[in-house]
Design a protein around this motif. Sequence first.
Motif, short mmCIF file in Angstrom:
data_model
loop_
_atom_site.label_atom_id
_atom_site.label_comp_id
_atom_site.label_asym_id
_atom_site.label_seq_id
_atom_site.Cartn_x
_atom_site.Cartn_y
_atom_site.Cartn_z
N GLY A 20 0.79 -1.22 0.00
CA GLY A 20 0.00 0.00 0.00
C GLY A 20 0.82 1.27 0.00
N LEU A 21 2.06 1.20 -0.50
CA LEU A 21 2.92 2.38 -0.54
C LEU A 21 2.60 3.23 -1.77
CD1 LEU A 21 6.34 0.80 0.48
CD2 LEU A 21 4.55 1.77 1.94
N THR A 22 2.92 4.50 -1.70
CA THR A 22 2.65 5.44 -2.78
C THR A 22 3.81 5.44 -3.76
OG1 THR A 22 1.39 6.82 -1.28
CG2 THR A 22 2.12 7.83 -3.35
N GLU A 23 3.51 5.15 -5.02
CA GLU A 23 4.53 5.16 -6.06
C GLU A 23 4.80 6.60 -6.47
OE1 GLU A 23 5.60 2.36 -9.85
OE2 GLU A 23 3.50 2.68 -9.38
N GLN A 24 6.07 6.99 -6.44
CA GLN A 24 6.45 8.36 -6.74
C GLN A 24 6.87 8.53 -8.20
OE1 GLN A 24 6.43 10.90 -4.28
NE2 GLN A 24 5.33 9.34 -3.16
N LYS A 25 7.64 7.58 -8.70
CA LYS A 25 8.22 7.72 -10.03
C LYS A 25 8.57 6.33 -10.51
CE LYS A 25 12.90 8.85 -11.11
NZ LYS A 25 14.07 9.65 -10.86
N THR A 26 8.46 6.10 -11.81
CA THR A 26 8.81 4.78 -12.32
C THR A 26 9.33 4.86 -13.74
OG1 THR A 26 8.06 2.49 -12.55
CG2 THR A 26 6.49 4.18 -13.16
N GLY A 37 7.71 8.51 4.49
CA GLY A 37 8.87 9.39 4.50
C GLY A 37 10.18 8.70 4.16
N LEU A 38 10.20 7.37 4.18
CA LEU A 38 11.38 6.62 3.76
C LEU A 38 11.22 6.30 2.27
CD1 LEU A 38 13.97 4.91 4.29
CD2 LEU A 38 12.43 3.00 4.75
N MET A 39 12.17 6.74 1.44
CA MET A 39 12.07 6.46 0.02
C MET A 39 12.72 5.12 -0.29
SD MET A 39 10.71 7.63 -2.69
CE MET A 39 10.33 9.28 -2.13
N ILE A 40 11.98 4.23 -0.90
CA ILE A 40 12.49 2.91 -1.30
C ILE A 40 12.58 2.89 -2.81
CG2 ILE A 40 12.08 0.43 -1.31
CD1 ILE A 40 10.46 0.81 1.27
N ILE A 57 15.38 -3.27 5.05
CA ILE A 57 14.59 -2.04 5.08
C ILE A 57 13.59 -2.17 6.21
CG2 ILE A 57 12.93 -0.61 3.85
CD1 ILE A 57 14.24 -1.44 1.26
N THR A 58 13.63 -1.20 7.12
CA THR A 58 12.74 -1.19 8.28
C THR A 58 11.85 0.03 8.22
OG1 THR A 58 14.47 -2.25 9.60
CG2 THR A 58 12.68 -1.17 10.80
N PHE A 59 10.54 -0.18 8.42
CA PHE A 59 9.65 0.96 8.46
C PHE A 59 8.50 0.70 9.40
CE2 PHE A 59 9.06 -1.49 4.61
CZ PHE A 59 7.71 -1.71 4.52
N GLN A 60 7.91 1.78 9.91
CA GLN A 60 6.82 1.69 10.86
C GLN A 60 5.50 1.64 10.11
OE1 GLN A 60 8.56 4.95 13.69
NE2 GLN A 60 6.89 3.94 14.72
N PRO A 61 4.67 0.66 10.42
CA PRO A 61 3.33 0.64 9.82
C PRO A 61 2.49 1.76 10.43
CG PRO A 61 3.54 -1.13 11.42
CD PRO A 61 4.89 -0.48 11.32
N GLU A 62 1.52 2.24 9.65
CA GLU A 62 0.66 3.33 10.14
C GLU A 62 -0.23 2.85 11.27
OE1 GLU A 62 -1.34 5.83 7.39
OE2 GLU A 62 0.34 5.85 6.00
N GLY A 63 -0.76 1.62 11.15
CA GLY A 63 -1.59 1.07 12.21
C GLY A 63 -0.72 0.30 13.18
#
Length: 109
Positions: A20-26, A37-40, A57-63
């Motif tokens: 469910g991450l937002t695609e920025q550029k492809t 806020g972490l760019m993958i 890669i470690t990131f915090q889930p929103e929920g």
Amino acid sequence: MWVPVEDMDRARAFYRDTLGLTEQKTTEDWSEFDANGLMIGLNARESAQPTDGGAVITFQPEGGIEAEVEELKGKGVEFTGGISDHPWGRIAPFKDSEGNDLQFYAPPS
């Protein structure tokens, strides 16, 4: 942070639809996703040979971490060790569609 991918379409679908991450550029060889806020970056120009001891890669889930783990399990994601508790927080390791190591992190409460 970037990870190697064998199949860009499969990897993009995993990061976009499963996580469910937002695609920025492809492009054909490179895609970027925003993980709170972490760019993958997904890099199809490098050989995607999963390695032991590489970057995670470690990131915090929103929920909550439990809810996020259950949701992803329902989408077929395999969590390699469940959720583990540590003095510095909780983690839930899993792999992406390309075999790269990811993990959710929740700080101590």
